[in-house]
Write an enzyme that holds these catalytic residues in place. Structure first.
Site, PDB file in Angstrom:
ATOM      1  N   GLY A 195       8.456   0.927  -2.090  1.00 12.50           N
ATOM      2  CA  GLY A 195       8.925   1.198  -0.733  1.00 12.50           C
ATOM      3  C   GLY A 195       7.810   1.793   0.115  1.00 12.50           C
ATOM      4  N   SER A 196       8.190   2.616   1.077  1.00  9.97           N
ATOM      5  CA  SER A 196       7.226   3.145   2.052  1.00  9.97           C
ATOM      6  C   SER A 196       6.230   4.138   1.470  1.00  9.97           C
ATOM      7  CB  SER A 196       7.975   3.806   3.212  1.00  9.97           C
ATOM      8  OG  SER A 196       8.659   2.834   3.971  1.00  9.97           O
ATOM      9  N   THR A 197       6.401   4.537   0.218  1.00  9.76           N
ATOM     10  CA  THR A 197       5.408   5.451  -0.373  1.00  9.76           C
ATOM     11  C   THR A 197       4.046   4.783  -0.517  1.00  9.76           C
ATOM     12  OG1 THR A 197       6.076   4.841  -2.634  1.00  9.76           O
ATOM     13  CG2 THR A 197       7.151   6.777  -1.640  1.00  9.76           C
TER      14      THR A 197
END
Length: 668
Positions: free
Chosen positions: A409-411
């Protein structure tokens, strides 16, 4: 005609003469043939050469089984038997000969060699004579003369123990209670005691009765039924209050922190016959334990030690051969059990994983996976209820998650930004003009577009892109780099290579094949696409932002020096790392940030949330979500935590994870 008859008679007489004078094998020839069979361990054939008296003493079946078993149990290899010549004193003895021989062999207990003398006797059968061997057990080992027997004993080494960084035992050898019955003391309450004890020990009555009916059991025997954990003294007290029930202490493997460290320590159990066959002969015995999962398995050779062996004569105590057992080595980890327990307590009711690192040294402070199991169950037994529950759990409590890969994801966005900065395609203070909530590169994308959460910002720099987690900004960042540059940059962060770590970690991947389309490249730039990372690798990938831009090599085994080993140097510039940390501080401290709530006073954390949508398409209504948070203490620089929780849809997404992860910094 007369000549033919005379010739025929002559041939018949000659043939009869040859048969009547057929030559008996010499003692040397007989011994040579016997020695060949012996070297090949052909005990069936050897039996045929034994004297009548020996055959009266032992049947062929018993002979073969006994000596075959002795050689197998002793692990005999490289057997070499050589025979000499008939003793000179026997030259005139027509019915008995003595022939010296030498024996050498390798056994599990070491090399054995000796000299002995075989007695051969000339014996008659119905139509012929033959030299036969007057066998006795000293042929096998010289010390077995005079009806002595041989005992072959394996000596189990002490298994190495596993400790955390402060010397707290995670997998230890300790004395534990073993509950059992003395049959002669049951009296007329036998049935009642068996019934009550079965309930207390979670055994069946048949289990207990079968153990009491074993052939070796006498009235005064202690019949062991079940080992119990050291913390179950109440159970021990209740069980031993029953008539005829008592306890003893036995040495056992024990995991003091149970399910909190299960996926880290793993467990041992008794070796199976199938496993024993695959092991090098002499390294294990049928009473050995073997590491099956976790560090118990990964470091089996080190923890296990070396089995000792002893071949001796029990009647005299004389040792034929002996190899001392070598105890296993201890493992000292970088794990801090306090951090491990805190993380587990936050995760225990969910399905997910968490990793805690000391980001400047790469030391692993915690490796947690949930749901979990108590590894002591493999030592002390499971109840049917526990075993069924664990095996029916769809979240697979026996499988660790911190070393498996998931969509990050956005990590991934800080990592993508670092690669852009390193390659000069991204400047932290340069603003991108982004209008609207949706964006596509051009019409070739058809109906596909990248969507961001908010369209409020139209001039977006790196700090604000991280705070608001702007998907469009990071999609454009990836496209600006291009697939080749982005791929090379990801590889400097450890993608597509094995993590240099003391525990098996699944390799992180960029795509199923390669970034072969602009849409896939754009999606990968903000953490969707096909990218997969393990929690351990993701935590490690944030270490460059904490200090100087080096990707630190993670470590699990404690070493004398606390200096960091570098996995890849300068994956981002020091200035770039500072710019990324500035944005990640905002994610936590700016009220627009996805990790702002809940506000926790007294912590100085920079981090990034991520929500990975596991859907078959954008229109998939039944897809699940994994929530992520990766954060580090930007002031003290002593703690970095990566946490992933599955199925966070309808639970606040990654916000559900943030609250749990922040507590780790508060209590640190």
């Amino acid at each position: 005609m007369l000549k033919k008859c005379i010739l025929l008679v002559f041939l018949c007489v000659g043939l009869i003469g040859l048969i009547g004078c057929s030559k008996t094998d010499s003692p040397e020839d007989r011994m040579e043939a016997f020695v060949k069979q012996w070297n090949d361990q052909q005990f069936d054939d050897m039996y045929q050469s034994l004297t009548k008296d020996v055959k009266k003493e032992i049947s062929k079946k018993d002979f073969v089984n006994r000596y075959k078993a002795i050689y197998e149990q002793a692990g005999v290899k490289n057997l070499k038997v050589t025979a000499g010549e008939v003793d000179k004193d026997d030259q005139d003895n027509k019915t008995m000969k003595h022939i010296p021989y030498k024996v050498s062999m390798n056994t599990n207990a070491g090399k054995v060699s000796f000299k002995n003398t075989a007695v051969l006797k000339l014996e008659k059968t119905d139509d012929e004579e033959s030299w036969n061997i007057d066998w006795d057990p000293s042929f096998i080992f010289k010390q077995l003369a005079d009806d002595k027997t041989v005992q072959i004993m394996s000596i189990e080494p002490k298994r190495g123990q596993i400790y955390d960084k402060n010397g707290k035992g995670l997998a230890v050898n300790t004395d534990v209670p073993e509950i059992g019955i003395v049959p002669g003391e049951l009296g007329d309450k036998k049935e009642k005691v068996i019934k009550e004890l079965a309930k207390k020990l979670d055994l069946t009555e048949d289990d207990i009765k079968k153990k009491l009916d074993q052939g070796w059991v006498k009235d005064d025997s202690f019949v062991p039924l079940k080992k119990v954990k050291p913390d179950q003294e109440k159970l021990v007290s209740e069980a031993t209050s029953l008539q005829g029930v008592t306890r003893t202490n036995v040495s056992s493997r024990y995991y003091p922190y149970g399910e909190k460290t299960a996926h880290l320590t793993g467990y041992v159990r008794a070796i199976t016959a199938e496993e024993l066959k695959k092991k090098k002969e002499g390294t294990y015995s049928d009473t050995s334990n073997i590491g099956i999962a976790g560090l118990e398995n990964v470091y089996e050779d080190k923890l296990r030690g070396t089995t000792g062996w002893k071949i001796y004569v029990p009647q005299t105590g004389e040792v034929i051969a002996e190899k001392k057992a070598k105890d296993g080595e201890d493992l000292h980890l970088t794990i801090d059990i306090k951090t491990q327990m805190k993380l587990y307590d936050e995760l225990k009711d969910d399905s997910g994983a968490a990793v805690a690192l000391q980001p400047k040294t790469g030391e692993t402070l915690a490796l947690v996976s949930a749901p979990s199991y108590d590894p002591n169950g493999f030592i002390f037994g499971w109840s049917d209820k526990e075993w069924k529950k664990l095996n029916k759990d769809k979240n697979n409590p026996f499988s660790a998650k911190f070393n498996k890969t998931y969509a990050p994801g956005s990590t991934i966005k800080p990592i993508a930004a670092a690669i852009g900065i390193k390659n000069g395609t991204l400047k932290a203070d340069e603003k991108k003009t982004i209008k609207g909530k949706e964006w596509q590169k051009d019409s070739s994308w058809g109906g596909y577009s990248v969507t961001r959460v908010s369209e409020r910002l139209q001039q977006v720099d790196l700090e604000n892109a991280l705070i608001t987690s702007d998907n469009i900004y990071f999609a454009q960042n990836a496209l600006d780099m291009g697939a080749d540059t982005f791929t090379k940059g990801l590889k400097t962060f450890g993608f597509s290579e094995d993590v240099p770590y003391e525990f098996p970690i699944q390799k992180s991947s960029i795509a199923n094949d390669k970034l072969d389309s602009d849409i896939l490249l754009a999606d990968t730039g903000y953490g969707q696409g096909q990218m997969q990372m393990s929690p351990l690798h993701l935590a490690t990938a944030y270490t460059p932002f904490v200090d100087n831009g080096d990707l630190v090599k993670p470590t699990l085994i404690k070493k004398d020096s606390q200096t960091a080993d570098v996995w890849h140097k300068q994956v981002v510039t020091k200035e770039g790392a500072a710019d990324i940390t500035k944005g990640l501080k905002g994610v936590v401290e700016d009220e627009r940030g996805s990790a702002y709530q809940p506000v926790v006073k007294g912590i100085t954390v920079a981090g990034k949330t991520g929500t990975a949508e596991l859907k078959t398409s954008k229109d998939d209504k039944d897809g699940t979500e994994n929530g992520w948070f990766v954060g580090y203490d930007y002031e003290n620089k002593d703690l970095l935590v990566a946490m992933m929780i599955q199925n966070v849809q309808d639970r606040g997404g990654s916000h559900y994870v943030v609250e749990k992860a922040k507590k780790q910094f508060q209590s640190n």
